[in-house]
Design a protein around this motif. Structure first.
Motif, mmCIF file in Angstrom:
data_model
loop_
_atom_site.group_PDB
_atom_site.id
_atom_site.type_symbol
_atom_site.label_atom_id
_atom_site.label_comp_id
_atom_site.label_asym_id
_atom_site.label_seq_id
_atom_site.Cartn_x
_atom_site.Cartn_y
_atom_site.Cartn_z
ATOM 1 N N GLY A 124 0.809 -1.212 0.000
ATOM 2 C CA GLY A 124 0.000 0.000 0.000
ATOM 3 C C GLY A 124 0.841 1.261 0.000
ATOM 4 N N TRP A 125 1.863 1.307 0.877
ATOM 5 C CA TRP A 125 2.757 2.470 0.903
ATOM 6 C C TRP A 125 3.428 2.668 -0.453
ATOM 7 C CZ3 TRP A 125 1.431 5.296 4.657
ATOM 8 C CH2 TRP A 125 1.242 4.834 5.950
ATOM 9 N N GLU A 126 3.875 1.575 -1.053
ATOM 10 C CA GLU A 126 4.559 1.677 -2.345
ATOM 11 C C GLU A 126 3.613 2.167 -3.434
ATOM 12 O OE1 GLU A 126 7.968 -1.799 -1.681
ATOM 13 O OE2 GLU A 126 6.079 -2.279 -2.729
ATOM 14 N N SER A 127 2.367 1.727 -3.398
ATOM 15 C CA SER A 127 1.397 2.196 -4.384
ATOM 16 C C SER A 127 1.160 3.696 -4.245
ATOM 17 C CB SER A 127 0.076 1.437 -4.222
ATOM 18 O OG SER A 127 -0.913 1.939 -5.093
ATOM 19 N N LEU A 128 1.020 4.159 -3.014
ATOM 20 C CA LEU A 128 0.803 5.590 -2.779
ATOM 21 C C LEU A 128 2.026 6.410 -3.179
ATOM 22 C CD1 LEU A 128 -1.011 5.215 0.652
ATOM 23 C CD2 LEU A 128 -2.034 6.185 -1.425
ATOM 24 N N LEU A 129 3.217 5.903 -2.860
ATOM 25 C CA LEU A 129 4.437 6.624 -3.218
ATOM 26 C C LEU A 129 4.620 6.715 -4.731
ATOM 27 C CD1 LEU A 129 7.064 5.456 -0.580
ATOM 28 C CD2 LEU A 129 6.553 7.829 -1.212
ATOM 29 N N SER A 130 4.140 5.742 -5.468
ATOM 30 C CA SER A 130 4.289 5.773 -6.923
ATOM 31 C C SER A 130 3.519 6.932 -7.545
ATOM 32 C CB SER A 130 3.794 4.452 -7.525
ATOM 33 O OG SER A 130 2.382 4.326 -7.396
ATOM 34 N N ARG A 131 2.538 7.462 -6.821
ATOM 35 C CA ARG A 131 1.751 8.592 -7.337
ATOM 36 C C ARG A 131 2.019 9.888 -6.587
ATOM 37 N NH1 ARG A 131 -1.437 4.279 -7.101
ATOM 38 N NH2 ARG A 131 -2.490 4.893 -5.174
ATOM 39 N N HIS A 132 2.645 9.780 -5.423
ATOM 40 C CA HIS A 132 2.882 10.977 -4.603
ATOM 41 C C HIS A 132 4.328 10.923 -4.098
ATOM 42 C CE1 HIS A 132 -1.476 11.641 -4.640
ATOM 43 N NE2 HIS A 132 -1.594 10.358 -4.351
ATOM 44 N N GLY A 133 5.260 10.993 -5.013
ATOM 45 C CA GLY A 133 6.667 10.836 -4.666
ATOM 46 C C GLY A 133 7.388 12.119 -4.344
ATOM 47 N N ASP A 134 6.693 13.244 -4.286
ATOM 48 C CA ASP A 134 7.340 14.528 -4.027
ATOM 49 C C ASP A 134 6.672 15.235 -2.850
ATOM 50 O OD1 ASP A 134 9.063 14.263 -6.291
ATOM 51 O OD2 ASP A 134 7.387 14.868 -7.583
ATOM 52 N N GLY A 135 7.443 16.118 -2.227
ATOM 53 C CA GLY A 135 6.903 16.999 -1.201
ATOM 54 C C GLY A 135 6.735 16.349 0.159
ATOM 55 N N GLU A 136 6.029 17.062 1.033
ATOM 56 C CA GLU A 136 5.859 16.626 2.420
ATOM 57 C C GLU A 136 5.078 15.323 2.497
ATOM 58 O OE1 GLU A 136 3.919 18.325 6.598
ATOM 59 O OE2 GLU A 136 4.207 19.659 4.882
ATOM 60 N N THR A 137 4.087 15.150 1.620
ATOM 61 C CA THR A 137 3.307 13.908 1.623
ATOM 62 C C THR A 137 4.204 12.711 1.380
ATOM 63 O OG1 THR A 137 1.326 15.059 0.836
ATOM 64 C CG2 THR A 137 1.404 12.682 0.522
ATOM 65 N N ALA A 138 5.154 12.841 0.444
ATOM 66 C CA ALA A 138 6.073 11.743 0.151
ATOM 67 C C ALA A 138 6.913 11.387 1.366
ATOM 68 C CB ALA A 138 6.968 12.119 -1.022
ATOM 69 N N ASP A 139 7.339 12.389 2.137
ATOM 70 C CA ASP A 139 8.127 12.111 3.342
ATOM 71 C C ASP A 139 7.331 11.289 4.346
ATOM 72 O OD1 ASP A 139 10.230 13.514 2.278
ATOM 73 O OD2 ASP A 139 9.713 15.396 3.282
ATOM 74 N N LEU A 140 6.060 11.628 4.515
ATOM 75 C CA LEU A 140 5.206 10.879 5.435
ATOM 76 C C LEU A 140 4.999 9.448 4.953
ATOM 77 C CD1 LEU A 140 2.505 13.613 6.205
ATOM 78 C CD2 LEU A 140 4.311 12.813 7.738
#
Length: 341
Positions: free
Chosen positions: A202-218
């Motif tokens: 799940g984390w990897e799926s989310l990171l594949s679409r949100h890999g930048d910014g503060e959200t990516a750090d979380l």
């Protein structure tokens, strides 16, 4: 208040009409009408009693006021329209009562979903589940209602992913593979349930679409934590104890727990079990962990509490065993000896 007065007037008029009809028919038949005034008097007394017992109930006034203030907003929601009144101006508890009343007359999928969302906001997962089911009965294709039902099931399981909740989330992902809300709900609940391979996916799926910014750090921190917990799971997810209860009656409720040495409050892991006989062997698995797995350097103890009453709560378990330090990885079960005070 207006409808109460209207009902009272109606009853009085009805009583007068019945009394007049009774007198006319009695005179035609040549019967005496003395004492006939008792009929309308009884009706009036019943109306007065109904008003005092029901009409003047302390909750009636606020309920009617909420219906007046927020009824239009509830009807707009049920119709799938945006209410004229801002949501921030409507107390959630008041809107729940108004929506319930309106939905009993005009059921709608949108209305039931809104009611379920309010219950979710108020921390009432059982009511949220019921409302979500009713929304889905009217609109089985509503992704939002499937996720609302999943949230309610997860909340009732202490934040952990259940098979029923996963089924609802998967229904959404099968149709919308990149639904971020569904992925986040699945990932967080899987992590809480110790289903780390699923959480990592799940984390990897989310990171594949949100890999930048503060959200990516979380998201990266979440991924790292799930990977770390997966590594520790092999050490902590299957710890056993043999509990001896010499001289104690069997058939009661046993609680075995793990906590950090010297700590109080909620244990790291705990299991409750009715014991048919002593000695009893219990294993604490991944599903028994209430908190994250600790580091390998953390000093842990395992203890037990017991009550002869089957199905009792932990605060009733007054017979305890001295906590025993644990050596990890565990080579053999910890031995715990219950002693009555």
């Amino acid at each position: 208040m207006i409808w109460i007065l209207s009902a009272a007037v109606f009853l009085l008029l009805l009583a007068a009409a019945l009394w007049w009809q009774w007198r006319r028919e009695a005179r035609r038949a040549g019967r005496a009408t003395a004492g006939g005034v008792g009929i309308p008097l009884i009706v009036v007394l019943l109306a007065a009693a109904g008003y005092l017992l029901i009409g003047r109930n302390e909750h009636t006034g606020p309920w009617l006021e909420h219906q007046r203030l927020y009824g239009d907003a509830a009807r707009s929601i049920i119709a799938g329209e945006t209410p004229a009144m801002a949501a921030a101006d409507i107390p959630a508890g008041a809107m729940v009562r108004v929506l319930q009343a309106q939905l009993s007359q005009t059921p709608s999928a949108t209305g039931w979903y809104a009611l379920g969302s309010l219950y979710d906001q108020l921390g009432a997962p059982a009511q949220t589940e019921e409302a979500a089911h009713k929304a889905l009965a009217l609109d089985p294709e509503a992704s939002s209602a499937h996720l609302l039902l999943a949230r309610a099931l997860i909340e009732q399981a202490g934040g952990k992913l259940t098979d029923a909740a996963r089924e609802q989330i998967q229904w959404v992902l099968d149709r919308e593979p990149h639904h971020d809300g569904a992925w986040m709900l699945l990932t967080m609940a899987a992590d809480r349930a110790g289903q780390y391979p699923l959480a990592i996916a799940g984390w990897e799926s989310l990171l594949s679409r949100h890999g930048d910014g503060e959200t990516a750090d979380l998201l990266r921190r979440g991924l790292e934590n799930s990977r770390l917990q997966q590594q520790r799971q092999g050490v902590f997810a299957n710890l056993s104890a043999v509990v001896e209860g010499q001289g104690l009656p069997a058939g009661g409720t046993l609680f075995v727990y793990i906590r950090e040495q010297g700590s109080t409050g909620q244990p790291l892991a705990a299991r409750r079990q009715v014991i048919p006989a002593f000695p009893a062997t219990l294993s604490l698995t991944a599903e028994n962990w209430l908190q994250a797995y600790p580091s390998g350097e953390t000093s842990l103890v395992m203890g037990a509490r017991y009550t002869p009453a089957p199905g009792a709560a932990v605060d009733q378990a007054m017979i305890s065993a001295q906590p025993v330090a644990m050596a990890l990885p565990q080579q053999e079960p910890v031995t715990l000896r219950l002693k009555a005070k």
